[in-house]
Write a protein that holds these residues in place. Sequence first.
Motif, mmCIF file in Angstrom:
data_model
loop_
_atom_site.group_PDB
_atom_site.id
_atom_site.type_symbol
_atom_site.label_atom_id
_atom_site.label_comp_id
_atom_site.label_asym_id
_atom_site.label_seq_id
_atom_site.Cartn_x
_atom_site.Cartn_y
_atom_site.Cartn_z
ATOM 1 N N TYR A 185 -104.782 108.990 57.388
ATOM 2 C CA TYR A 185 -103.390 109.204 57.753
ATOM 3 C C TYR A 185 -102.537 107.935 57.632
ATOM 4 O O TYR A 185 -101.360 107.950 57.984
ATOM 5 C CB TYR A 185 -103.304 109.721 59.195
ATOM 6 N N ILE A 186 -103.131 106.861 57.150
ATOM 7 C CA ILE A 186 -102.390 105.615 56.974
ATOM 8 C C ILE A 186 -101.526 105.719 55.721
ATOM 9 O O ILE A 186 -101.995 106.180 54.670
ATOM 10 C CB ILE A 186 -103.351 104.422 56.868
ATOM 11 N N PRO A 187 -100.240 105.330 55.756
ATOM 12 C CA PRO A 187 -99.402 105.360 54.551
ATOM 13 C C PRO A 187 -99.986 104.491 53.447
ATOM 14 O O PRO A 187 -100.681 103.494 53.692
ATOM 15 C CB PRO A 187 -98.046 104.839 55.038
ATOM 16 N N SER A 188 -99.670 104.847 52.219
ATOM 17 C CA SER A 188 -100.253 104.160 51.072
ATOM 18 C C SER A 188 -99.839 102.701 50.999
ATOM 19 O O SER A 188 -100.626 101.844 50.583
ATOM 20 C CB SER A 188 -99.848 104.881 49.779
ATOM 21 N N ASN A 189 -98.617 102.402 51.399
ATOM 22 C CA ASN A 189 -98.150 101.015 51.308
ATOM 23 C C ASN A 189 -98.790 100.107 52.352
ATOM 24 O O ASN A 189 -98.639 98.887 52.292
ATOM 25 C CB ASN A 189 -96.629 100.949 51.443
ATOM 26 N N CYS A 190 -99.526 100.679 53.306
ATOM 27 C CA CYS A 190 -100.197 99.879 54.331
ATOM 28 C C CYS A 190 -101.703 99.760 54.097
ATOM 29 O O CYS A 190 -102.382 99.024 54.828
ATOM 30 C CB CYS A 190 -99.961 100.467 55.727
ATOM 31 N N LEU A 191 -102.238 100.488 53.122
ATOM 32 C CA LEU A 191 -103.678 100.466 52.903
ATOM 33 C C LEU A 191 -104.157 99.103 52.417
ATOM 34 O O LEU A 191 -105.203 98.611 52.841
ATOM 35 C CB LEU A 191 -104.070 101.553 51.898
ATOM 36 N N SER A 192 -103.410 98.506 51.497
ATOM 37 C CA SER A 192 -103.830 97.198 50.959
ATOM 38 C C SER A 192 -103.863 96.145 52.048
ATOM 39 O O SER A 192 -104.802 95.332 52.126
ATOM 40 C CB SER A 192 -102.889 96.765 49.829
ATOM 41 N N SER A 193 -102.871 96.109 52.906
ATOM 42 C CA SER A 193 -102.853 95.132 53.997
ATOM 43 C C SER A 193 -103.947 95.402 55.012
ATOM 44 O O SER A 193 -104.573 94.469 55.542
ATOM 45 C CB SER A 193 -101.481 95.142 54.681
ATOM 46 N N SER A 194 -104.201 96.674 55.286
ATOM 47 C CA SER A 194 -105.235 97.012 56.271
ATOM 48 C C SER A 194 -106.624 96.645 55.766
ATOM 49 O O SER A 194 -107.509 96.306 56.560
ATOM 50 C CB SER A 194 -105.177 98.502 56.591
ATOM 51 N N ALA A 195 -106.831 96.727 54.432
ATOM 52 C CA ALA A 195 -108.148 96.398 53.883
ATOM 53 C C ALA A 195 -108.472 94.926 53.967
ATOM 54 O O ALA A 195 -109.640 94.532 53.790
ATOM 55 C CB ALA A 195 -108.231 96.869 52.430
ATOM 56 N N LEU A 196 -107.502 94.046 54.249
ATOM 57 C CA LEU A 196 -107.721 92.601 54.321
ATOM 58 C C LEU A 196 -107.927 92.092 55.732
ATOM 59 O O LEU A 196 -108.059 90.876 55.942
ATOM 60 C CB LEU A 196 -106.527 91.868 53.693
ATOM 61 N N VAL A 197 -107.983 92.961 56.720
ATOM 62 C CA VAL A 197 -108.103 92.519 58.117
ATOM 63 C C VAL A 197 -109.501 91.993 58.402
ATOM 64 O O VAL A 197 -109.692 90.894 58.932
ATOM 65 C CB VAL A 197 -107.747 93.680 59.063
ATOM 66 N N SER A 198 -110.513 92.785 58.056
ATOM 67 C CA SER A 198 -111.896 92.400 58.321
ATOM 68 C C SER A 198 -112.807 93.101 57.326
ATOM 69 O O SER A 198 -112.367 93.949 56.539
ATOM 70 C CB SER A 198 -112.309 92.742 59.766
ATOM 71 N N ARG A 199 -114.098 92.764 57.369
ATOM 72 C CA ARG A 199 -115.046 93.393 56.453
ATOM 73 C C ARG A 199 -115.243 94.871 56.774
ATOM 74 O O ARG A 199 -115.384 95.694 55.883
ATOM 75 C CB ARG A 199 -116.385 92.658 56.510
ATOM 76 N N SER A 200 -115.301 95.169 58.060
ATOM 77 C CA SER A 200 -115.478 96.577 58.432
ATOM 78 C C SER A 200 -114.266 97.413 58.023
ATOM 79 O O SER A 200 -114.416 98.538 57.538
ATOM 80 C CB SER A 200 -115.725 96.680 59.944
ATOM 81 N N TRP A 201 -113.084 96.861 58.212
ATOM 82 C CA TRP A 201 -111.887 97.585 57.779
ATOM 83 C C TRP A 201 -111.817 97.671 56.260
ATOM 84 O O TRP A 201 -111.312 98.651 55.715
ATOM 85 C CB TRP A 201 -110.646 96.887 58.325
ATOM 86 N N HIS A 202 -112.309 96.642 55.585
ATOM 87 C CA HIS A 202 -112.297 96.674 54.120
ATOM 88 C C HIS A 202 -113.174 97.806 53.601
ATOM 89 O O HIS A 202 -112.812 98.487 52.616
ATOM 90 C CB HIS A 202 -112.789 95.338 53.569
ATOM 91 N N GLU A 203 -114.315 98.037 54.242
ATOM 92 C CA GLU A 203 -115.188 99.131 53.812
ATOM 93 C C GLU A 203 -114.512 100.486 53.981
ATOM 94 O O GLU A 203 -114.697 101.385 53.182
ATOM 95 C CB GLU A 203 -116.489 99.089 54.624
ATOM 96 N N VAL A 204 -113.718 100.630 55.019
ATOM 97 C CA VAL A 204 -113.078 101.912 55.303
ATOM 98 C C VAL A 204 -111.862 102.135 54.414
ATOM 99 O O VAL A 204 -111.721 103.184 53.764
ATOM 100 C CB VAL A 204 -112.694 102.006 56.790
ATOM 101 N N PHE A 205 -111.000 101.152 54.348
ATOM 102 C CA PHE A 205 -109.721 101.351 53.663
ATOM 103 C C PHE A 205 -109.822 101.199 52.147
ATOM 104 O O PHE A 205 -109.004 101.749 51.421
ATOM 105 C CB PHE A 205 -108.670 100.394 54.221
#
Length: 665
Positions: free
Chosen positions: A23-43
């Motif tokens: 449910y995360i907007p597309s323009n926020c996926l790239s930024s969310s994937a750079l938070v941590s390794r676990s978030w990178h695997e998800v996003f």
Amino acid sequence: MEAAPPTYELATLRDPVAVVAPYIPSNCLSSSALVSRSWHEVFSAQLWGNPSSHSDVEDDRLYDALSTFVRNLRNVRIATRKRTHTLHLPHDEGNRYSFHSTEWLDDVLHLLPNLQSLVVRGLSYFDHASLMQVRLVDQPPFNLRLLDISNCANITPGALARLLPRCLSLFYLDLSYTLAAREWVVLDTLKHLIGLQVLKLRGLNLDNFHVFMHTHVLGRRIRSLDLSENNITDQYLRWLIDKCLPDLTNHSSNAQGRHADGSDSILGPNMLAISQGVHFETYIRRIFTSGFVARLAMEDRPDPGATHLYLSDNYITPVGICELLESGALHVVDVGGQSHYTDRHSTRRHVSSVWQTKSGKTVVTALRDDASENLKHLRVHYGVLIAPEQSIGVDDLVPVIKSNFAAPYDLINRKSGPCLGDPDDLLDTGAPPLPDDCLQPAMLPHLRTLVLTEFPAMSSDRTLIDRLIDYISNCAIQAAHAHAQAKLDWTSPPGRAGQTGTLRHSAERVFALERIVLELSKDVPAGNHSEARSSAQGAKLSMTEDADSEVLWSAAAGDFSFFDGESRAADDEPNDNSLGLSPSRDESQATYARVQSQVQVVDNIAVLSAFRKDRRLVHQQNAASDDHHAYTEGYWPGVVQIVRSAFSVHAGEAADYHSSRSRYA
């Protein structure tokens, strides 16, 4: 379940980030994937899963993004490329893609090892050169489960026949409007696709020879078969019934009298309802383009046979339709649009009434006697609603053409509605017995959707619309009867929150109709001979092609009394004005009155809308005044939908393939 059960850790340990990620907007996926390794695997799985879902089709930036995605596949890590399950390249109007070479298709198929769905509908770059560049020697088969290459005009039969045998895992294949697919070298390759269950061959100009050989190749492996807009005749239908439809003679019957084909033990109740409904293909497209699917439960059913059959716009006669329905194995039938067919002299005629064979069996009686047990969706000509005055013996390939129809029957008691205390009271209305060749809701108790094609928006009298209103009123009686039967069901839990849903589910087992769809016809109602002739020829008189304008132009087509020295219609009487004098005021008024009498038509849609609004208002008033009075005469809670005949064939599928993230933002 539709796939293998999850592991214990996956079932017990719920990561809230993975739940929120879709449910995360597309323009926020790239930024969310750079938070941590676990978030990178998800996003990153959301970013690479379906790249085309991050932008709208109308956005020009989508084509640049997809071109960049394809060109840079060789520079991406294999762990990241394994996350892509769907690649949808929308139709390009012009050169909006920049692939730079014909090896783009080879890169997509080999550098995306887990690619599950490939949609290249109408893509000009999917051509002979790109297909021939695909490496097949010493390469494993592709993992594609869904392949849509419809409306691709730049491919050749040899190149297509070279690719299909390497897609052994295909479950869904769409070759519609791709003329290269009609060649036998392509159709013969379908024998290698042992897991194929959905096949669409719409608009390929297939004749009896093609489909005759086609039945031997497919057998009973296909569950959903679309052969609309081809040149198929009754001769092929007999082979189709024998070779492709389920063989119910070898199946036992359960206690309720239904055929048990073994699918009940494999599929759960939810999956069984999906596999037998009209939204089966929509479900397949959605599940294959939304995530990875290991294996569907319905794939374990051996030789299901064609239970979803689409045969609109073919040369099929009423005899063939009756033989098709006599099999009793079809869940979804589309025989609408049969406005032309071939007789013994290979001529075309217009079908606009109830169809009847030489033996006296009509399509309605075949629906009632043979197809009522399993049929869930029916698309047919609106003539099944109208009962002819009498049976007429004609040859096997000629339908019954009727110009005058019987008056509608009084199906319900006009004075008072039946009491819901006893369900038998709903059936004792004192109305005359219904004719056998007139479609009634009780004939198809398990039908959920009824689509009536070529329904006229205007007509010369109220016969048709009155018959449709009576049909809807009879649906109200059947729905009330089913609701009363559900209240007497001992399995309904009293006093619980889920009682409403349980009652609805129990009522659907008695009467399941939910929707009536009226596909409007483009033809103008025939008021005289010249109008009927122009309507049959498809001629349009007005520039706007509006129905009201067409009626006015057609009514005044033979009237030349307004012009000096011009000829008149054949029924005009000679007078002194033929010598160049202008017509008098009385004569002009007489001419205007004659034109007005010719254009008196009934707006069927307006009458139907007024009836539905009136019944809904009365039902609301009855519900507000008396809570125990649940039945309202003529009120049916189902949906009556009006659809224009000019719509895109793939309009419903586009939303399944390409779902923009902005819609959920």
